[in-house]
Write a protein that holds these residues in place. Structure first.
Motif, PDB file in Angstrom:
ATOM      1  N   MET A  58      33.664  31.710  43.247  1.00  0.00           N
ATOM      2  CA  MET A  58      32.553  31.751  42.304  1.00  0.00           C
ATOM      3  C   MET A  58      32.522  33.106  41.581  1.00  0.00           C
ATOM      4  O   MET A  58      32.332  33.172  40.365  1.00  0.00           O
ATOM      5  CB  MET A  58      31.229  31.535  43.046  1.00  0.00           C
ATOM      6  N   LEU A  59      32.754  34.182  42.316  1.00  0.00           N
ATOM      7  CA  LEU A  59      32.763  35.511  41.711  1.00  0.00           C
ATOM      8  C   LEU A  59      33.946  35.693  40.765  1.00  0.00           C
ATOM      9  O   LEU A  59      33.822  36.330  39.717  1.00  0.00           O
ATOM     10  CB  LEU A  59      32.771  36.586  42.801  1.00  0.00           C
ATOM     11  N   VAL A  60      35.094  35.104  41.108  1.00  0.00           N
ATOM     12  CA  VAL A  60      36.252  35.140  40.205  1.00  0.00           C
ATOM     13  C   VAL A  60      35.926  34.377  38.930  1.00  0.00           C
ATOM     14  O   VAL A  60      36.168  34.857  37.824  1.00  0.00           O
ATOM     15  CB  VAL A  60      37.514  34.575  40.893  1.00  0.00           C
ATOM     16  N   ALA A  61      35.356  33.185  39.076  1.00  0.00           N
ATOM     17  CA  ALA A  61      35.021  32.367  37.911  1.00  0.00           C
ATOM     18  C   ALA A  61      34.011  33.059  37.001  1.00  0.00           C
ATOM     19  O   ALA A  61      34.063  32.913  35.777  1.00  0.00           O
ATOM     20  CB  ALA A  61      34.475  31.014  38.367  1.00  0.00           C
ATOM     21  N   ALA A  62      33.123  33.849  37.592  1.00  0.00           N
ATOM     22  CA  ALA A  62      32.117  34.576  36.810  1.00  0.00           C
ATOM     23  C   ALA A  62      32.677  35.861  36.206  1.00  0.00           C
ATOM     24  O   ALA A  62      31.985  36.537  35.450  1.00  0.00           O
ATOM     25  CB  ALA A  62      30.909  34.896  37.693  1.00  0.00           C
ATOM     26  N   GLY A  63      33.911  36.197  36.566  1.00  0.00           N
ATOM     27  CA  GLY A  63      34.519  37.409  36.028  1.00  0.00           C
ATOM     28  C   GLY A  63      34.135  38.679  36.767  1.00  0.00           C
ATOM     29  O   GLY A  63      34.421  39.781  36.305  1.00  0.00           O
ATOM     30  N   VAL A  64      33.486  38.538  37.914  1.00  0.00           N
ATOM     31  CA  VAL A  64      33.075  39.694  38.702  1.00  0.00           C
ATOM     32  C   VAL A  64      34.258  40.289  39.452  1.00  0.00           C
ATOM     33  O   VAL A  64      34.403  41.498  39.555  1.00  0.00           O
ATOM     34  CB  VAL A  64      31.944  39.314  39.686  1.00  0.00           C
ATOM     35  N   LEU A  65      35.128  39.418  39.987  1.00  0.00           N
ATOM     36  CA  LEU A  65      36.329  39.844  40.699  1.00  0.00           C
ATOM     37  C   LEU A  65      37.554  39.317  39.971  1.00  0.00           C
ATOM     38  O   LEU A  65      37.502  38.227  39.387  1.00  0.00           O
ATOM     39  CB  LEU A  65      36.338  39.286  42.132  1.00  0.00           C
ATOM     40  N   THR A  69      47.006  36.232  42.373  1.00  0.00           N
ATOM     41  CA  THR A  69      48.123  35.507  41.780  1.00  0.00           C
ATOM     42  C   THR A  69      48.045  34.055  42.201  1.00  0.00           C
ATOM     43  O   THR A  69      47.747  33.754  43.357  1.00  0.00           O
ATOM     44  CB  THR A  69      49.459  36.119  42.236  1.00  0.00           C
ATOM     45  N   GLY A  70      48.323  33.176  41.259  1.00  0.00           N
ATOM     46  CA  GLY A  70      48.215  31.754  41.556  1.00  0.00           C
ATOM     47  C   GLY A  70      46.828  31.205  41.236  1.00  0.00           C
ATOM     48  O   GLY A  70      46.595  30.030  41.338  1.00  0.00           O
ATOM     49  N   GLU A  71      45.914  32.097  40.829  1.00  0.00           N
ATOM     50  CA  GLU A  71      44.556  31.681  40.464  1.00  0.00           C
ATOM     51  C   GLU A  71      44.246  32.103  39.035  1.00  0.00           C
ATOM     52  O   GLU A  71      43.152  32.498  38.708  1.00  0.00           O
ATOM     53  CB  GLU A  71      43.534  32.279  41.423  1.00  0.00           C
ATOM     54  N   GLY A  72      45.256  32.117  38.186  1.00  0.00           N
ATOM     55  CA  GLY A  72      45.026  32.456  36.794  1.00  0.00           C
ATOM     56  C   GLY A  72      45.260  33.911  36.477  1.00  0.00           C
ATOM     57  O   GLY A  72      44.657  34.459  35.582  1.00  0.00           O
ATOM     58  N   GLY A  73      46.160  34.554  37.201  1.00  0.00           N
ATOM     59  CA  GLY A  73      46.485  35.949  36.886  1.00  0.00           C
ATOM     60  C   GLY A  73      45.799  36.892  37.811  1.00  0.00           C
ATOM     61  O   GLY A  73      45.643  36.628  38.990  1.00  0.00           O
ATOM     62  N   GLY A  74      45.378  37.998  37.290  1.00  0.00           N
ATOM     63  CA  GLY A  74      44.671  38.980  38.100  1.00  0.00           C
ATOM     64  C   GLY A  74      45.532  40.141  38.506  1.00  0.00           C
ATOM     65  O   GLY A  74      46.425  40.546  37.792  1.00  0.00           O
ATOM     66  N   ARG A  75      45.303  40.650  39.684  1.00  0.00           N
ATOM     67  CA  ARG A  75      45.911  41.874  40.141  1.00  0.00           C
ATOM     68  C   ARG A  75      47.375  41.747  40.505  1.00  0.00           C
ATOM     69  O   ARG A  75      48.067  42.728  40.576  1.00  0.00           O
ATOM     70  CB  ARG A  75      45.151  42.401  41.362  1.00  0.00           C
ATOM     71  N   GLY A  76      47.848  40.578  40.791  1.00  0.00           N
ATOM     72  CA  GLY A  76      49.237  40.426  41.183  1.00  0.00           C
ATOM     73  C   GLY A  76      49.409  40.367  42.691  1.00  0.00           C
ATOM     74  O   GLY A  76      50.519  40.300  43.180  1.00  0.00           O
ATOM     75  N   ALA A  77      48.344  40.406  43.430  1.00  0.00           N
ATOM     76  CA  ALA A  77      48.434  40.308  44.890  1.00  0.00           C
ATOM     77  C   ALA A  77      48.746  38.874  45.269  1.00  0.00           C
ATOM     78  O   ALA A  77      48.281  37.934  44.641  1.00  0.00           O
ATOM     79  CB  ALA A  77      47.139  40.762  45.548  1.00  0.00           C
ATOM     80  N   ALA A  78      49.494  38.718  46.309  1.00  0.00           N
ATOM     81  CA  ALA A  78      49.855  37.380  46.761  1.00  0.00           C
ATOM     82  C   ALA A  78      48.646  36.672  47.346  1.00  0.00           C
ATOM     83  O   ALA A  78      47.848  37.272  48.062  1.00  0.00           O
ATOM     84  CB  ALA A  78      50.961  37.468  47.811  1.00  0.00           C
ATOM     85  N   SER A  79      48.515  35.447  47.043  1.00  0.00           N
ATOM     86  CA  SER A  79      47.426  34.651  47.620  1.00  0.00           C
ATOM     87  C   SER A  79      47.827  34.190  49.001  1.00  0.00           C
ATOM     88  O   SER A  79      48.955  33.874  49.258  1.00  0.00           O
ATOM     89  CB  SER A  79      47.159  33.441  46.723  1.00  0.00           C
ATOM     90  N   ASP A  80      46.884  34.200  49.952  1.00  0.00           N
ATOM     91  CA  ASP A  80      47.243  33.749  51.309  1.00  0.00           C
ATOM     92  C   ASP A  80      46.903  32.312  51.495  1.00  0.00           C
ATOM     93  O   ASP A  80      46.325  31.644  50.766  1.00  0.00           O
ATOM     94  CB  ASP A  80      46.555  34.628  52.353  1.00  0.00           C
TER      95      ASP A  80
END
Length: 80
Positions: A58-65, A69-80
């Motif tokens: 929810m926070l990602v969708a709101a642009g807070v976080l 990676t794998g969730e539409g870009g971002g920091r480049g950290a691997a998703s677990d």
């Protein structure tokens, strides 16, 4: 009476940036630093339970976080 004037901070900003890089020293590894930040970010959001994961999304969708990676870009950290 008001007078308009311009201040060009280009020289100051250039000097400030040079001082920051000098303070970091020769041992500073920007690629390693970003890699370490991504690992810390991955660890911070690993092991979430279902409710925490939903809050995170929810926070990602709101642009807070930023998204993992794998969730539409971002920091480049691997998703677990």
């Amino acid at each position: 009476m008001l007078h308009a004037f311009d201040i060009d901070l280009t020289d100051h900003e250039t000097r400030r940036r040079a001082e920051v890089v000098a303070a970091l020293g020769d041992g500073w590894d920007p690629v390693g630093t970003l890699r370490d930040e991504d690992e810390a970010y991955r660890l911070l959001y690993s092991g979430l339970d279902a409710e925490q994961e939903e809050t995170y999304r929810m926070l990602v969708a709101a642009g807070v976080l930023p998204a993992r990676t794998g969730e539409g870009g971002g920091r480049g950290a691997a998703s677990d």
